[in-house]
Design an enzyme around this catalytic site. Structure first.
Site, PDB file in Angstrom:
ATOM      1  N   GLU A 240       0.764  -1.222  -0.041  1.00 26.12           N
ATOM      2  CA  GLU A 240       0.114  -0.001  -0.086  1.00 26.12           C
ATOM      3  C   GLU A 240       1.002   1.040  -0.052  1.00 26.12           C
ATOM      4  O   GLU A 240       1.756   1.292   0.818  1.00 26.12           O
ATOM      5  CB  GLU A 240      -0.945   0.016   1.285  1.00 26.12           C
ATOM      6  CG  GLU A 240      -1.579   1.374   1.527  1.00 26.12           C
ATOM      7  CD  GLU A 240      -2.292   1.291   2.697  1.00 26.12           C
ATOM      8  OE1 GLU A 240      -2.160   0.399   3.695  1.00 26.12           O
ATOM      9  OE2 GLU A 240      -3.139   2.300   2.845  1.00 26.12           O
TER      10      GLU A 240
ATOM     11  N   ASP B 254      -0.861  -0.833   5.787  1.00 27.64           N
ATOM     12  CA  ASP B 254      -0.692  -0.287   6.935  1.00 27.64           C
ATOM     13  C   ASP B 254      -1.788  -0.914   7.782  1.00 27.64           C
ATOM     14  O   ASP B 254      -2.781  -1.264   7.406  1.00 27.64           O
ATOM     15  CB  ASP B 254      -1.126   1.002   6.932  1.00 27.64           C
ATOM     16  CG  ASP B 254      -0.144   1.977   6.098  1.00 27.64           C
ATOM     17  OD1 ASP B 254      -0.423   2.962   5.565  1.00 27.64           O
ATOM     18  OD2 ASP B 254       0.975   1.459   5.933  1.00 27.64           O
TER      19      ASP B 254
ATOM     20  N   ASP C 272      -3.955   0.085   9.798  1.00 26.95           N
ATOM     21  CA  ASP C 272      -5.142   0.959  10.074  1.00 26.95           C
ATOM     22  C   ASP C 272      -6.186   0.550   9.518  1.00 26.95           C
ATOM     23  O   ASP C 272      -6.234  -0.373   8.811  1.00 26.95           O
ATOM     24  CB  ASP C 272      -4.717   2.575  10.128  1.00 26.95           C
ATOM     25  CG  ASP C 272      -4.292   2.660   8.559  1.00 26.95           C
ATOM     26  OD1 ASP C 272      -3.717   3.616   8.248  1.00 26.95           O
ATOM     27  OD2 ASP C 272      -4.566   1.779   7.695  1.00 26.95           O
TER      28      ASP C 272
ATOM     29  N   ASP D 282      -8.040   1.983   6.962  1.00 30.65           N
ATOM     30  CA  ASP D 282      -7.770   1.904   5.736  1.00 30.65           C
ATOM     31  C   ASP D 282      -6.732   0.905   5.126  1.00 30.65           C
ATOM     32  O   ASP D 282      -7.276   0.204   4.021  1.00 30.65           O
ATOM     33  CB  ASP D 282      -7.005   3.267   5.146  1.00 30.65           C
ATOM     34  CG  ASP D 282      -8.127   4.367   5.127  1.00 30.65           C
ATOM     35  OD1 ASP D 282      -7.670   5.532   5.174  1.00 30.65           O
ATOM     36  OD2 ASP D 282      -9.285   4.037   5.094  1.00 30.65           O
TER      37      ASP D 282
END
Ligand code: 28F
Length: 677
Positions: free
Chosen positions: A467, A540, A542, A544
């Protein structure tokens, strides 16, 4: 519970019962099963199972461990199908053993002529005893055997206890070391209820990888059993934690509710689930016995675009490779839809028929047949081969579906129009796919963004899908150029769950992945052509990042399913924390490890540590040594052990309702099993 017999009965007279115990058992015949040939054979039988467990349960890894649970639960389900049991309770005990209890008739406690043992001991010590259909019954599916009977569970258990409540009495017997009876079946008390309770502790000698039951795995299986056997209540309780965790499943609507469950968060075209059932008698191979074949189908179209929402079962076992029941269903579906479309002028004379795939776009269907003598074929023995089933299912579905369309012209119109659009998109997609396939097949057009590895041996090569460009840059710098390729992703990829096929082919990120992996997609996906044997998703830590990860998994699940089934897809686990101490960097991958690390370094309270917000915060060296170096990294390997659950997970996630999406993303990929690779 039961006064334990201090020492097991000595070897030489293991099968000789004390007269007193037996004769007191209210007229039970004296079982003078001396040490005869077939009793030696009994022990050798269980020994054979211990020697080659894979022959009986497919594997001794986690999947095989859970096969023991399915075996015992199946026996309770059979008692429910016979109409005598309504509640099955599964408990994972504190000591790691597992209990299954039903309120059926209770396994027979009287002596079985042939073996000279009680019904209980016969069922738990003689291979294939108590088989569902006659001598040596039981049937083989799914790589191992299904319905091998409880004796296999006994043979692979450190200990196993059976308690039967029947006809006013409670009976008990314990086996140890893989099925050796400790004492004999004893009446231990009065009882005014009825049923069978089995508790077993899997043997660590057999299950070397793990003997730990997975709550989610058992929960998904029990939920599926409850859907497939409407009206039976299944409860799962886990006593291993601080407080008990429990789930109960009861679906009086059976497979109709299964379809509704899978279609959660999707918009239905036909509001109520279409349901049809039928049965037919067949004469078995012996030319005499007449047995019934039952078929039931539940189906509902939704606004989704995928055509692989058909789940088929035979005798409650998932027939992943389909078979004659699915063929019968497809035949009826295609015939009825096309006949109706032509009859009511939705299709002109000169227009081609809809394909079965067109008819199945957005269709969720559950096909469940019960067959006394199923024949399985295919790679993993999960394809139903009985030819007589094709006609039964085709007739049942054909009659019911045509009646439904005639009685609901409004819904029929919506359905046919959706199918017509599917046909149009199929044509457009074929054109786009043809173009994509051409570019995908000549490797020279590898996407510019792909930093390929130098080795050409797929077994050694790994593709990291990363990503963000900054992390992509670090990964390109830090990687092992010989075996690690990097494909940076620019932000979110297309949500294939909600997009129609023609748009999917137009999407660059999707195209890049197809080209990089190099094995095509969907029906012409050829897993032997993949250029990397590890496809690693690195996003990541997180929300997203989790979302991108699930979008990628959805893409692989829909377009490269063998990649997931074959265990080629991994999730990289970057560290969450870093502690610098005396010039050395220490990493922790979750909160628990951070606590351990702090203690291990005996840091003072408040000693500073870094919490990574994204991969981009790590330089190339750190990314390599924490997340990419095969010697240090920890990755999660994705497996899909229950297609319907995965299906629901994806639609939960991709559905319009945001809540399940957030709840879902925050957990790990539900169907992943952690392996330190
Ligand atoms: C927790 C696991 O195994 N329940 C079972 C029964 C009931 C009967 C039965 C089982 C051998 C071949 C007949 C009782 N009364 N739960 C279980 N409940 N097996 S296993 O019979 C097995 C015999 O066919 C039963 C009358 N008929 C059958």
């Amino acid at each position: 519970m039961v006064e334990e017999k201090k020492n097991a009965i000595p070897e030489e007279d293991r099968f000789t019962y004390e007269k007193s115990d037996i004769e007191n058992e209210r007229g039970l015949e004296r079982a003078d099963a001396k040490y005869t040939g077939d009793n030696i054979q009994v022990l050798e039988g269980l020994e054979a199972v211990r020697k080659r467990p894979g022959m009986y349960i497919g594997t001794t890894a986690a999947a095989g461990l859970h096969h023991l649970v399915w075996e015992i639960v199946d026996n309770s389900i059979d008692e429910a199908l016979a109409g005598y049991c309504t509640h099955i309770e599964v408990t994972i005990n504190k000591d790691g053993s597992l209990t299954v209890q039903d309120d059926g008739r209770g396994i027979p406690v009287d002596v079985v002529k042939k073996s000279g043992l009680s019904g209980v001991e016969t069922a738990f010590t003689i291979l294939h005893a108590g088989g569902k259909f006659g001598e040596g019954g039981g049937y083989k599916v799914a790589g191992g055997l299904h319905g091998v009977g409880a004796s296999v569970v006994n043979a692979l258990s450190a200990w196993l206890e059976v308690e039967v409540h029947k006809e006013g009495g409670a009976y008990f017997i314990r086996f140890e070391n893989g099925g050796v009876p400790v004492g004999h079946l004893k009446r231990i008390a009065d009882a005014n209820d009825h049923g069978t309770k089995v508790t077993f502790m899997p043997s660590a000698d057999t299950f070397t990888e793990t003997t730990e039951f997975n709550y989610e795995t058992i929960k998904n299986h029990l939920r599926q059993m409850a859907f497939l056997n409407g009206g039976v209540r299944l409860t799962l309780t886990d006593l291993r934690g601080e407080a008990p965790v429990t789930d109960t499943f009861l679906y009086n609507g059976g497979i109709r509710e299964y379809v509704t469950y899978i279609n959660t968060n999707k918009i239905p075209v036909n509001p109520e689930v279409i349901y049809c059932q039928g049965a037919e008698s067949v004469t078995l191979l012996d030319g005499v016995t007449k047995e019934r074949i039952y078929a039931e189908v539940a189906m509902q179209w939704t606004d989704s675009y995928n055509s692989d929402g058909t789940y088929s079962f035979c005798n409650n076992i998932s027939t992943k490779e389909g078979g004659t029941h699915v063929e019968g269903f497809n035949l009826a579906l295609n015939r009825i839809i096309n006949d109706y479309a032509r009859k009511f002028k939705f299709l002109d004379e000169d227009e081609a028929n809809f394909t079965t795939d067109d008819c199945r776009e957005g269709l969720t269907a559950v096909i469940s047949v019960k067959h006394p003598n199923p024949q399985y074929e295919g790679q993993t023995k999960t394809k139903l081969g009985n030819s007589e089933v094709r006609k039964i299912v085709s007739t049942v579905v054909g009659e019911h579906l045509s009646r439904f369309l005639l009685e609901n012209p409004g819904i029929a119109k919506l359905l046919i129009e959706k199918i017509k659009n599917a046909a149009k998109a199929r044509d457009a997609a074929r054109v786009a796919r043809e173009k994509a396939r051409k570019s995908a097949l000549d490797i020279t057009t590898l996407p510019g963004k792909l930093a390929d590895c130098s080795s050409k041996d797929p077994e050694k090569c790994e593709l990291f899908i990363v990503e963000g460009n900054s992390a992509g840059g670090s990964a390109k710098t830090g990687r092992d150029r010989e075996t690690q390729a990097i494909l940076p992703l620019r932000g979110k990829i297309l949500n294939v769950e909600k997009a129609r096929e023609d748009r999917i082919w137009a999407n660059a990120e999707i195209g890049n992945m197809i080209t990089a992996i190099g094995a095509g997609v969907r029906d012409n996906f050829d897993v032997s052509k993949i250029r990397y044997h590890k496809i690693v998703i690195m996003t990541d830590a997180d929300v997203d990042g989790d979302h991108i990860r699930i979008l990628l998994l959805t893409f692989f699940y829909r377009f490269m399913r063998p990649l997931i089934d074959g265990g080629y897809v991994y999730i990289a686990q970057p560290p969450l924390y870093k502690i610098d101490l005396k010039g050395k960097a220490y990493y922790a991958y979750n909160d628990a490890q951070l606590a351990v690390l702090k203690k291990a370094l005996n840091l003072k309270e408040g000693y500073p540590f870094q919490r990574y917000k994204g991969l981009g915060e790590m330089d190339a060296q750190q990314l390599w040594e924490t997340t990419m170096d095969p010697k240090a990294r920890k990755m999660i390997r994705i497996t899909v052990d229950d297609a319907a659950t995965a299906e629901k997970a994806f639609t939960d996630l991709m559905g319009d309702d945001v809540l399940p999406r957030k709840a879902y993303i925050s957990e790990n990929a539900k169907f992943a099993s952690n392996l330190d690779i």
